[in-house]
Each structure stands twice: as C-alpha cells, then as structure tokens.
Design an enzyme around this catalytic site. Structure first.
Site, PDB file in Angstrom:
ATOM      1  N   HIS A  64      11.985  -3.708  -5.201  1.00  0.00           N
ATOM      2  CA  HIS A  64      11.303  -3.284  -4.046  1.00  0.00           C
ATOM      3  C   HIS A  64      12.236  -3.678  -2.830  1.00  0.00           C
ATOM      4  CE1 HIS A  64       6.944  -3.952  -2.050  1.00  0.00           C
ATOM      5  NE2 HIS A  64       7.944  -3.586  -1.127  1.00  0.00           N
ATOM      6  N   HIS A  66      13.355  -1.222   1.070  1.00  0.00           N
ATOM      7  CA  HIS A  66      12.977  -0.306   2.022  1.00  0.00           C
ATOM      8  C   HIS A  66      14.108   0.304   2.695  1.00  0.00           C
ATOM      9  CE1 HIS A  66       8.551  -0.915   2.023  1.00  0.00           C
ATOM     10  NE2 HIS A  66       9.084  -2.281   1.714  1.00  0.00           N
ATOM     11  N   ASN A  98       8.226   4.708   1.733  1.00  0.00           N
ATOM     12  CA  ASN A  98       7.567   4.970   3.292  1.00  0.00           C
ATOM     13  C   ASN A  98       8.590   5.092   4.095  1.00  0.00           C
ATOM     14  OD1 ASN A  98       8.764   2.243   2.889  1.00  0.00           O
ATOM     15  ND2 ASN A  98       7.339   1.396   4.425  1.00  0.00           N
ATOM     16  N   ASP A 156       3.372   1.711  -1.037  1.00  0.00           N
ATOM     17  CA  ASP A 156       3.704   0.434  -0.387  1.00  0.00           C
ATOM     18  C   ASP A 156       3.917   0.579   1.328  1.00  0.00           C
ATOM     19  OD1 ASP A 156       4.351  -2.539  -0.547  1.00  0.00           O
ATOM     20  OD2 ASP A 156       6.079  -1.755   0.262  1.00  0.00           O
ATOM     21  N   HIS A 236       4.707  -7.917  -4.300  1.00  0.00           N
ATOM     22  CA  HIS A 236       4.941  -9.113  -3.361  1.00  0.00           C
ATOM     23  C   HIS A 236       3.599  -9.900  -3.540  1.00  0.00           C
ATOM     24  CE1 HIS A 236       2.954  -6.273  -0.807  1.00  0.00           C
ATOM     25  NE2 HIS A 236       4.317  -5.509  -0.284  1.00  0.00           N
ATOM     26  N   ASN A 304       4.586  -8.759   5.667  1.00  0.00           N
ATOM     27  CA  ASN A 304       3.241  -8.270   5.052  1.00  0.00           C
ATOM     28  C   ASN A 304       3.398  -8.157   3.483  1.00  0.00           C
ATOM     29  OD1 ASN A 304       0.571  -7.645   5.134  1.00  0.00           O
ATOM     30  ND2 ASN A 304       0.801  -5.502   5.669  1.00  0.00           N
ATOM     31  N   ASP A 331      11.500  -7.215  -1.176  1.00  0.00           N
ATOM     32  CA  ASP A 331      10.856  -6.474  -0.333  1.00  0.00           C
ATOM     33  C   ASP A 331      11.715  -6.274   1.081  1.00  0.00           C
ATOM     34  OD1 ASP A 331       8.931  -5.302   0.937  1.00  0.00           O
ATOM     35  OD2 ASP A 331       7.729  -6.660   1.346  1.00  0.00           O
ATOM     36  N   HIS A 335      14.566  -4.121  10.088  1.00  0.00           N
ATOM     37  CA  HIS A 335      14.101  -3.427  11.486  1.00  0.00           C
ATOM     38  C   HIS A 335      14.985  -3.609  12.446  1.00  0.00           C
ATOM     39  CE1 HIS A 335       9.931  -2.494  10.136  1.00  0.00           C
ATOM     40  NE2 HIS A 335       9.905  -3.687   9.315  1.00  0.00           N
TER      41      HIS A 335
HETATM   42  O1  DOR Z   1       6.613  -6.712   5.527  1.00  0.00           O
HETATM   43  C1  DOR Z   1       6.492  -5.825   5.425  1.00  0.00           C
HETATM   44  N1  DOR Z   1       7.182  -4.696   5.640  1.00  0.00           N
HETATM   45  N2  DOR Z   1       5.719  -5.332   4.202  1.00  0.00           N
HETATM   46  C2  DOR Z   1       5.242  -4.306   3.536  1.00  0.00           C
HETATM   47  O2  DOR Z   1       4.496  -3.815   3.029  1.00  0.00           O
HETATM   48  C3  DOR Z   1       6.157  -2.965   4.332  1.00  0.00           C
HETATM   49  C4  DOR Z   1       7.600  -3.539   4.889  1.00  0.00           C
HETATM   50  C5  DOR Z   1       8.066  -2.476   5.727  1.00  0.00           C
HETATM   51  O3  DOR Z   1       8.328  -1.145   5.197  1.00  0.00           O
HETATM   52  O4  DOR Z   1       8.651  -2.817   6.859  1.00  0.00           O
END
Ligand code: DOR
Length: 462
Positions: A64, A66, A98, A156, A236, A304, A331, A335
């Site tokens: 998992h 991103h 995503n 997700d 998660h 999340n 996860d 950012h």
């Molecule tokens: O904290 C999270 N960030 N939970 C998620 O499910 C998505 C993820 C994100 O893409 O930033």
C-alpha cells in the site's frame, strides 16, 4: 558471463521456508541460487557483500503505497517513491490508483510501469481502480486492468460505499482472481471527521470519525465476500473491533486478508496534540497533561483512518503477532509542506511511511511484543501471500529461483529520524526527530545493490 552477487556471513531469516541460520545468499543473473548455506565455490568476479553481524531477509513487500505520478509530482514521483522504498528495505511496492488521472485504464497503468522500469529501483506493482474514475458509480474495466498488470482493485482514499457496487466488484474480481482492496469508511458516519472520535478531537474542538465508521463497512464487506466468493483485502485496519471481525471471517474460512500500518500499530490519537516539540526524542505517546506547544496540534499525525486509542494499538499488535493480520503495509502518503502547514481541517491526510517502517516495526520486537521472525514474515511472505501466485513464488522468499531481492538489516542500530534527509518528497511524519532502533543497511533488487546505507550517509542523505 553470469552476473553473481554473494551476500556473506549474515543471519539469514526467511520465514517462507522456516530458515534462520548463519550463512550466505547467492544470486546469479537476478535469481536466488541458494540461501542459508555457506558458499565456498562462489563464481569468479562475483560481487561480495559482507553481512557479518547483520540480518539478511527476503526483500520487503509493501502492499500500500501512494506514488502520486501521474498528476501530483510535486508530492512524489515514481522514481522518488521507489528510492524511498529501497531506503526502507522494500524491494516491491504496490502503487495505489488515486493518481490524477486515476489508474482506471491500461494506459495509466503502463505509464506507471514505464516510470518504474526507468527508475530501476524497486519492483512497482500497480493496483487498478475498482470503479471508473474512483467515482464509486460504475465498475472499472477489471479485465483490462488485470491484463495491463494490475495486482488488485481499489478506490483507496475513498471507500466503495455503495453496497451493490461492492458486491459486483467482488463478483467480477473472481474472474481475475485478484483481491478487492477496500478503504473501509462508512461516509455517513465518518463525515468530515479529521481525527478519531475520542477525547483528543473533543479537546481540540474537531469533528471525529468513530471506530464504527470503519467497522460497519468491514462487517458489510466480509458478508459480501461470503456471498460472492471474491477475495477481500481490508486496507489499513485501525480498530480493535475491525480486528475481531477479520479474525471471525478467517475462522469461517472466508477469503479475507488484512494489513496494518506501522503508525496504527504504535501511535495513538494523542500524537495529534501539539505537545511534543520536534526532536523530543522518544517513541512514547505524548503526555496528555503536558501544556500545548505553540502549534497546539500536529497535522503530521492526521491520517486516514485516524490514529486511535491504546486499546486499539494493543489489539492490532496482538493481531499482527497471531497472524490475523497478514501484512504490515505503510500507506505511504507523501504530501507537500503546504498540504500540512495549515489548520487541522485543511491539512491533507497522510504520513510518509516508507523510510521509517522497519524502525517502527522493529520497535515492537525490541519491546518484546513479537519476535523478529514474525515481524519479518509480515513484511515478506505475509504480503506475498496476499498477492497470491505468480508473485508468491517469486517475491518475499529466498527459495532457489525466486527474484534476487534481499534486505540487509541491523536490528540493533539506533538512529534519529530526520525527514529532511528522506528520499521521498513527503517529509510529513509525526516521528520526525524520534530515535528508532533498527535500520536498513542494504537493499538488493534482482541481485543489484540499490541502497547502501554507508554510501547514502557519505552523500549526506542517509
Ligand atoms: O491518510 C491517507 N492518505 N489515507 C488514505 O486513505 C489516502 C492517503 C492519501 O492518498 O493521501
């Protein structure tokens, strides 16, 4: 001439074959030749890596991650994410869909795979969208996504909220044999909650997400897996109640698997309080009675699903230990600082997790919650089992013929997390400045050394 790498003299721990012994690992032309025996007749010109005093394991697999490419390359690219992965000991990462545009068609999947092969670091396995555009209205073309290389289906970041659609997703997934990975969060309960619905959210005057938002959807999905025979992987998991539901589903023999993040195993809702100054040091929950700092809250702990309570972390650790939870998955959600340097409500959800995962999980070993072999199983053969064949035979294992993916660890090394040195563009972690025990020393993918802690340190970026 054959191209060989010999990793010499380490403690080889490979839970996929019950191996725990001092020995060597020989990789030739990208594949494991032997693991755990002493190699006296190494091929001439082979690269020798000394692992004396270190632990040698199959390369870690993260189900998992991103990666943000395409569309949000200011947060992460496939290349920076893959470098963060190998720094964290992960030789395979599964990329969540995503992105912008989302991975709901073969062209975007191919774009990610091309970027991954150009980076030449970790293996990147894409997860296709479960629904078109991640809109939760129509199913994505699962057959097309599977043919393009998707290893599962997920929206997700958002749940598959419509029960009928989730039923269809599970039914159709049976034609591909791939799991549906749901982000379980009943939107009518989680609403605009930014933290766990508990005392911290109350104290900060913020809306919370109750545990029931996750648990009610997990309960629904388990019944839909029973109804359809489709494979459900619960992303998660964060509450003691979810753990009970997964345990019961497994007792019923249902095709249900689950993952947990290092942060949900170790951190609690208190981490969202601004009571620790950067560099405060220890991995203990912030003191709930300490005066608030200037910031009064810490958006780096906004994730999340949200960080929950100590009862939840205790249950999740027990569930990881007893195998109810199949895998640790980060996860990893990078950012930018502007996504986080704002109010709690405006801040993005997510923690940059690849580079701290082993240090956090090994902390559980260090405090006696589980043994090292179990922790390694949940980072290697556990996630490989979730992926199923053909992956299970080629990654997460050092059996002869498997991909030559190896992680070399020093479980005793202490280090201070300094997010400014991360390979990931995402520096958003609540454990910045914290001392962790357990470090990834080397990472080898297909027999090639792709991370060497010493080299990274000389470059000033370890
Ligand atoms: O904290 C999270 N960030 N939970 C998620 O499910 C998505 C993820 C994100 O893409 O930033």
């Amino acid at each position: 001439m054959a191209d060989s790498t010999l990793i010499k003299g380490g403690r080889v721990v490979d839970p996929s074959q019950g191996l725990d012994t001092i020995g060597d690992v020989l990789i030739t032309d990208g594949l494991v030749v032997s693991a755990g025996t002493i190699v006296n007749d190494a091929p001439k010109d082979c690269t020798v890596l000394d692992a004396t005093g270190l632990v040698v394991t199959p390369g870690f697999i993260d189900l998992h991650v991103h990666l943000r490419e395409p569309g949000q390359e200011d947060k992460e690219t496939v290349a920076t994410g893959a470098l963060a992965a190998v720094r964290g000991g992960f030789t395979t990462i599964c990329a969540m869909p995503n992105t912008e545009p989302p991975m709901d068609n073969a062209a975007v999947i191919r774009q990610v795979l091309d970027a991954a092969s150009q980076a030449g670091l970790a293996h990147v396995l894409p997860i296709g969208c479960a629904t078109r555009g991640r809109m939760g209205v129509d199913l994505a073309d699962m057959a097309e996504l599977a043919a393009a290389g998707a290893v599962g289906f997920s929206d997700d970041g958002s749940p598959i909220a419509d029960s009928g659609l989730m039923r269809n997703a599970l039914s159709y997934s049976t034609t591909t044999g791939l799991p549906v990975i749901n982000h379980c969060e009943e939107p009518s309960l989680s609403k605009d909650g930014v933290l766990h619905e508990g005392w911290v959210a109350s104290r900060l005057g913020l809306p919370g997400q109750p545990a029931a938002a996750e648990e009610s959807m997990v309960a629904r999905d388990i019944e839909l897996a029973a109804l359809t025979g489709g494979r459900l992987h619960v992303a998660h998991i964060s509450t003691a109640g979810t753990l009970k539901l997964v345990r019961r589903a497994k007792e019923r023999g249902l095709p249900v698997t689950a993952e947990v993040t290092p942060h949900h195993l170790i951190l609690t809702e208190e981490w969202a309080l601004g009571t620790i100054e950067a560099g405060a040091g220890e991995l203990t929950a912030p003191d709930k009675y300490a005066p608030l700092t200037r910031s009064a809250y810490d958006t780096r702990a906004k994730v999340n699903p949200p960080l929950r309570t100590e009862d939840d972390t205790e249950a999740l650790v027990a569930g990881l230990k007893d195998g109810t939870i199949d895998a640790v998955a980060t996860d990893h959600a990078p950012h930018t600082s502007t996504d986080k340097d704002c109010t709690m409500q405006e801040a993005a959800f997510g923690i940059s997790g690849l580079e701290t995962a082993f240090g956090l999980v090994n902390g559980l070993v260090d405090r006696g919650d589980m043994d090292l072999t179990t922790a390694i199983e949940r980072l290697t053969s556990g996630p490989a089992r979730v992926l199923g064949e053909p992956y299970q035979s080629s990654i997460g294992t050092l059996k002869p013929g498997a991909s030559g993916d190896v992680t070399v660890l020093d479980p005793d090394a202490e280090w201070v997390v300094d997010s400014s040195t991360f390979a990931s563009k995402g520096r958003n972690t609540p454990v910045d400045g914290i001392t962790l025990k357990g470090q990834v020393v080397k990472t080898i993918v297909g027999g090639r050394l792709v991370h060497d802690l010493q080299e990274a340190a000389t470059k000033g970026s370890a």
